[in-house]
Design a protein around this motif. Structure first.
Motif, PDB file in Angstrom:
ATOM      1  N   ALA A   1      47.253  35.586  40.976  1.00 25.26           N
ATOM      2  CA  ALA A   1      47.994  36.172  42.094  1.00 25.26           C
ATOM      3  C   ALA A   1      47.405  37.538  42.418  1.00 25.26           C
ATOM      4  N   ASN A   2      47.842  38.107  43.555  1.00 23.89           N
ATOM      5  CA  ASN A   2      47.508  39.505  43.846  1.00 23.89           C
ATOM      6  C   ASN A   2      48.734  40.196  44.438  1.00 23.89           C
ATOM      7  N   ARG A   3      48.654  41.500  44.589  1.00 22.79           N
ATOM      8  CA  ARG A   3      49.784  42.286  45.053  1.00 22.79           C
ATOM      9  C   ARG A   3      49.968  42.156  46.571  1.00 22.79           C
ATOM     10  N   PHE A   4      51.165  42.565  47.025  1.00 23.64           N
ATOM     11  CA  PHE A   4      51.470  42.522  48.455  1.00 23.64           C
ATOM     12  C   PHE A   4      50.731  43.607  49.240  1.00 23.64           C
ATOM     13  N   ASP A   5      50.292  44.670  48.548  1.00 23.06           N
ATOM     14  CA  ASP A   5      49.765  45.833  49.252  1.00 23.06           C
ATOM     15  C   ASP A   5      48.277  46.068  49.052  1.00 23.06           C
ATOM     16  N   CYS A   6      47.586  45.148  48.383  1.00 23.56           N
ATOM     17  CA  CYS A   6      46.162  45.373  48.121  1.00 23.56           C
ATOM     18  C   CYS A   6      45.436  44.043  47.963  1.00 23.56           C
ATOM     19  N   GLY A   7      44.263  43.952  48.541  1.00 24.93           N
ATOM     20  CA  GLY A   7      43.443  42.766  48.358  1.00 24.93           C
ATOM     21  C   GLY A   7      42.804  42.743  46.978  1.00 24.93           C
ATOM     22  N   ALA A   8      42.319  41.571  46.577  1.00 28.85           N
ATOM     23  CA  ALA A   8      41.731  41.436  45.244  1.00 28.85           C
ATOM     24  C   ALA A   8      40.720  40.307  45.224  1.00 28.85           C
ATOM     25  N   MET A   9      39.836  40.367  44.248  1.00 34.50           N
ATOM     26  CA  MET A   9      38.879  39.296  43.981  1.00 34.50           C
ATOM     27  C   MET A   9      39.183  38.706  42.612  1.00 34.50           C
ATOM     28  N   TYR A  10      39.081  37.391  42.536  1.00 32.56           N
ATOM     29  CA  TYR A  10      39.401  36.668  41.297  1.00 32.56           C
ATOM     30  C   TYR A  10      38.323  35.622  41.040  1.00 32.56           C
ATOM     31  N   SER A  11      37.991  35.412  39.778  1.00 27.74           N
ATOM     32  CA  SER A  11      37.042  34.363  39.416  1.00 27.74           C
ATOM     33  C   SER A  11      37.402  33.775  38.066  1.00 27.74           C
ATOM     34  N   LEU A  12      37.214  32.460  37.955  1.00 26.32           N
ATOM     35  CA  LEU A  12      37.391  31.749  36.692  1.00 26.32           C
ATOM     36  C   LEU A  12      36.160  30.886  36.460  1.00 26.32           C
TER      37      LEU A  12
ATOM     38  N   HIS B   1      37.634  34.739  32.671  1.00 24.94           N
ATOM     39  CA  HIS B   1      38.178  35.070  33.989  1.00 24.94           C
ATOM     40  C   HIS B   1      38.013  36.558  34.276  1.00 24.94           C
ATOM     41  N   LYS B   2      38.020  36.878  35.591  1.00 32.11           N
ATOM     42  CA  LYS B   2      37.628  38.220  36.011  1.00 32.11           C
ATOM     43  C   LYS B   2      38.384  38.599  37.271  1.00 32.11           C
ATOM     44  N   GLY B   3      38.548  39.896  37.482  1.00 29.80           N
ATOM     45  CA  GLY B   3      39.213  40.356  38.683  1.00 29.80           C
ATOM     46  C   GLY B   3      38.931  41.820  38.980  1.00 29.80           C
ATOM     47  N   VAL B   4      39.203  42.206  40.237  1.00 28.12           N
ATOM     48  CA  VAL B   4      39.024  43.578  40.688  1.00 28.12           C
ATOM     49  C   VAL B   4      39.778  43.729  42.001  1.00 28.12           C
ATOM     50  N   ASP B   5      40.196  44.949  42.359  1.00 29.17           N
ATOM     51  CA  ASP B   5      40.826  45.117  43.673  1.00 29.17           C
ATOM     52  C   ASP B   5      39.758  45.392  44.731  1.00 29.17           C
ATOM     53  N   THR B   6      40.141  45.378  45.986  1.00 31.38           N
ATOM     54  CA  THR B   6      39.173  45.559  47.071  1.00 31.38           C
ATOM     55  C   THR B   6      39.285  46.929  47.738  1.00 31.38           C
ATOM     56  N   LYS B   7      40.190  47.782  47.280  1.00 31.47           N
ATOM     57  CA  LYS B   7      40.408  49.082  47.921  1.00 31.47           C
ATOM     58  C   LYS B   7      40.076  50.267  47.026  1.00 31.47           C
TER      59      LYS B   7
ATOM     60  N   ASP C   1      27.941  38.054  35.118  1.00 30.09           N
ATOM     61  CA  ASP C   1      27.349  38.763  36.236  1.00 30.09           C
ATOM     62  C   ASP C   1      27.881  38.321  37.592  1.00 30.09           C
ATOM     63  N   PHE C   2      29.059  37.720  37.609  1.00 27.11           N
ATOM     64  CA  PHE C   2      29.523  37.153  38.880  1.00 27.11           C
ATOM     65  C   PHE C   2      29.836  38.225  39.906  1.00 27.11           C
ATOM     66  N   PHE C   3      30.141  39.456  39.479  1.00 27.72           N
ATOM     67  CA  PHE C   3      30.499  40.491  40.444  1.00 27.72           C
ATOM     68  C   PHE C   3      29.296  40.906  41.294  1.00 27.72           C
ATOM     69  N   SER C   4      28.110  40.539  40.869  1.00 23.73           N
ATOM     70  CA  SER C   4      26.940  40.839  41.687  1.00 23.73           C
ATOM     71  C   SER C   4      26.772  39.817  42.799  1.00 23.73           C
ATOM     72  N   ASP C   5      27.522  38.672  42.695  1.00 28.77           N
ATOM     73  CA  ASP C   5      27.449  37.648  43.726  1.00 28.77           C
ATOM     74  C   ASP C   5      28.358  38.010  44.885  1.00 28.77           C
ATOM     75  N   GLU C   6      28.029  37.487  46.036  1.00 26.37           N
ATOM     76  CA  GLU C   6      28.870  37.730  47.201  1.00 26.37           C
ATOM     77  C   GLU C   6      30.073  36.811  47.157  1.00 26.37           C
TER      78      GLU C   6
END
Length: 309
Positions: free
Chosen positions: A177-188, A238-244, A296-301
């Motif tokens: 899931a992600n928050r209502f106020d911020c975008g996010a990237m997720y990978s499994l 699994h991995k994640g990061v916000d977009t802001k 190294d998935f965060f280097s992928d688009e």
């Protein structure tokens, strides 16, 4: 003991009906049954063809594995032994899937931003669904956050001969899931690996989420079937990061991770529904690589599409 002309067995001169003997023997524990197999051919056939099946059919409610096999079928000896020994099928082989023990049993690969944390109550999104098996979740930050867990299938109780000969379906996944106020990237990324921990086949899901796009939790799952011979480990990463790039924990959230083995075609009985089984030729990537490359998935688009294999 010998088998008489009538429907029974002669034991010390007394004819014991086959049904009675099978019923009595089926109450013995696994070590005793295995010892009985060594007495003679008659005992071996009695144990293999009837007593083990009768025991599982009667006591199946005690074992998670009864949800992952046909208890009325005549199963291979190795499969019976693994069920009665460590009961590895039809249950989650991952430890601490919701973070209720902090980060125990997980290896943190990247801990960027304000670091990977466990939220006892998810912030900025819906509560964790009951189906996930807990109420807490892992939350990521503005820097890359990733962690992994390895499942040693043989140590978990699955014999190598079962893995290579019967190749149980491997059902994997989790909720994100992600928050209502911020975008996010997720990978499994989940890899089935050989004894040297080299990936033989893997499946990857990637998702980029806009603000509030996925506050209600999404279950992502996949079933590996007909995979190459030689699988001994499952690597779950699994991995994640916000977009802001916000301070705090506004990145992707994950919970309820699972790795479940089953032999049933209808996998709903062991919680294996809602899968997206693409088969090994389309949905899974057959690879031969150092599994660390998955970091190294965060280097992928990232794409707005949910799945990339």
């Amino acid at each position: 003991m010998s088998q008489g002309d009538v429907n029974g067995y002669v034991l010390s001169g007394v004819v014991i009906p086959e049904e009675v003997l099978v019923h009595l023997v089926s109450f013995a524990d696994l070590p005793t049954l295995l010892a009985c197999r060594l007495v003679c051919r008659v005992w071996r056939e009695l144990v293999d063809s009837q007593a083990l099946r009768r025991k599982l059919k009667r006591e199946g409610h005690r074992y998670h594995s009864s949800r992952a096999v046909d208890v009325s079928a005549d199963l291979p000896l190795d499969l019976y032994c693994s069920i009665f020994d460590k009961d590895p099928y039809g249950r989650n082989l991952l430890k601490n899937p919701c973070g209720e023990e902090g980060l125990k049993h997980w290896t943190v690969l990247r801990d960027g931003g304000d670091r990977l944390v466990v939220e006892t109550a998810p912030g900025g999104c819906d509560p964790v669904p009951a189906e996930a098996g807990g109420s807490s979740c892992f939350a990521t930050s503005y820097g890359d956050c990733s962690k992994e867990q390895w499942v040693d299938l043989v140590r978990a109780g699955v014999p190598a001969r079962v893995l290579d000969g019967l190749r149980p379906a491997v059902h994997v996944g989790e909720w994100y899931a992600n928050r209502f106020d911020c975008g996010a990237m997720y990978s499994l990324t989940v890899s089935l690996c050989d004894a040297g921990r080299v990936a033989l086949v893997q499946h990857t899901c990637r998702k980029q989420m806009a603000d509030g796009e996925n506050t209600s939790w999404t279950k992502k799952s996949h079933i590996f079937e007909n995979y190459p011979v030689g699988v001994r480990y499952v690597r779950f990463c699994h991995k994640g990061v916000d977009t802001k790039f916000w301070a705090g924990h506004y990145g992707a959230k994950m919970t309820g991770s699972f790795v479940i083995l089953t032999f049933l075609r209808d996998k709903s009985g062991c919680g294996c529904e809602d899968s997206d089984n693409d088969g090994p030729t389309s949905g899974d990537e057959v690879v031969s690589l150092d599994s660390s490359s998955c970091e190294d998935f965060f280097s992928d688009e990232f794409s707005s599409e949910e799945d990339h294999s």
